[in-house]
Write an enzyme that holds these catalytic residues in place. Structure first.
Site, PDB file in Angstrom:
ATOM      1  CG  ASN A  14     -44.679  19.239 -10.195  1.00  8.94           C
ATOM      2  OD1 ASN A  14     -45.168  18.239  -9.329  1.00  8.94           O
ATOM      3  ND2 ASN A  14     -45.669  20.180 -10.514  1.00  8.94           N
ATOM      4  CG  LEU A  92     -45.079  18.037 -28.957  1.00  5.60           C
ATOM      5  CD1 LEU A  92     -46.264  17.256 -27.974  1.00  5.60           C
ATOM      6  CD2 LEU A  92     -45.714  17.736 -30.697  1.00  5.60           C
ATOM      7  CB  ILE A  93     -40.615  15.834 -26.034  1.00  5.92           C
ATOM      8  CG1 ILE A  93     -41.081  16.539 -24.590  1.00  5.92           C
ATOM      9  CG2 ILE A  93     -39.275  15.398 -26.209  1.00  5.92           C
ATOM     10  CD1 ILE A  93     -39.884  17.415 -24.060  1.00  5.92           C
ATOM     11  CG  HIS A 109     -52.246  16.738 -17.645  1.00  6.89           C
ATOM     12  ND1 HIS A 109     -51.962  17.515 -18.598  1.00  6.89           N
ATOM     13  CD2 HIS A 109     -53.683  16.426 -17.696  1.00  6.89           C
ATOM     14  CE1 HIS A 109     -53.243  18.080 -19.104  1.00  6.89           C
ATOM     15  NE2 HIS A 109     -54.161  17.407 -18.429  1.00  6.89           N
ATOM     16  CG  ASP A 150     -51.373  16.011 -21.869  1.00  5.95           C
ATOM     17  OD1 ASP A 150     -52.107  17.085 -22.084  1.00  5.95           O
ATOM     18  OD2 ASP A 150     -50.186  16.261 -21.344  1.00  5.95           O
ATOM     19  CD  GLU A 179     -49.737  19.279 -10.644  1.00  3.52           C
ATOM     20  OE1 GLU A 179     -48.684  19.637 -11.064  1.00  3.52           O
ATOM     21  OE2 GLU A 179     -50.656  19.980 -10.514  1.00  3.52           O
TER      22      GLU A 179
END
Ligand code: GRF
Length: 213
Positions: A14, A92-93, A109, A150, A179
């Site tokens: 990506n 996780l941010i 996602h 998400d 994606e």
């Protein structure tokens, strides 16, 4: 020119797709920093090959998640980053980053959220669950990032038929292609400040996006 940081933990396909669309001038931004938690991530080579600074932050090098995210935030500020792109990033941010970059972080996602999302739903786990549930459609979702996995407002989605898919690997291949199509489109909308967010709804300002295949 707006500056982007790409966070990734894996191969980086990506990341590569976004880089290509920047080079083509489809995305009016530059990538100022690549952040990864994984010293083996493929994204490191891609970044180095394109002269993009890389910060490798293995969580084990930090006393706790606050220190981990604090170090990342400091690097973002130093690199004068405007937007953050999560391209297969498995951590996780931290709240301090989400708060400072509110509505400026997007994630890709590999399913049609809110289905098949949430903690633990990443990579092949998603496609296995999709295959085993026997759904006829899957696809990809780009969403703004908040403090829950998400769960942020959805920016773009695209579906693909998987009626004839014989394995979760086949599903993964078809979804990854989607994606690479919608993530660069979402990045363009983000850096052009064309996303209007009302609660969980996102509307796109200006003319509809036409992908540069
Ligand atoms: C993609 O399937 C993406 O949906 C998920 O992680 C994977 C990243 O793949 N978040 P790559 O590293 O971009 O090839």
């Amino acid at each position: 020119m707006k500056r982007i940081a790409v966070f990734a933990s894996g191969h980086g396909s990506n990341f590569q797709a976004i880089l290509e669309q920047i080079k083509k001038g489809f995305i009016p931004a530059s990538i100022g920093l690549c952040i990864t938690n994984n010293p083996e991530a493929g994204v490191i080579e891609i970044a180095e090959a394109n002269g993009i600074p890389v910060k490798i932050c293995p969580p084990k090098d930090y006393s706790d998640s606050h220190a981990f995210n604090q170090a990342i935030l400091a690097a973002l500020i130093e690199a004068e980053i405007d937007y953050i792109i999560l391209a297969g990033y498995l951590k996780l941010i931290g709240r301090q980053i989400v708060d400072r970059y509110s509505n400026k972080i997007i994630n890709i996602h590999p399913a049609l959220l809110p289905s098949f999302g949430g903690k633990g739903m990443y990579g092949h786990h998603v496609h296995e669950a999709v295959f085993n549930r026997g759904v006829k459609l899957s696809g990809a979702t780009v969403h703004l990032v908040n403090n829950k996995y998400d769960a942020g407002p959805i920016v773009l989605q695209k579906s693909v038929s998987i009626e004839d898919a014989i394995s979760d690997e086949e599903i993964a291949k078809r979804v990854l292609k989607i994606e690479h199509e919608i993530f660069p489109q979402a990045v363009k909308l983000l850096v052009e400040n064309r996303l209007e967010v009302n609660g969980l709804r996102v509307t796109i300002k200006g003319e509809q996006i036409v992908g540069d295949d």
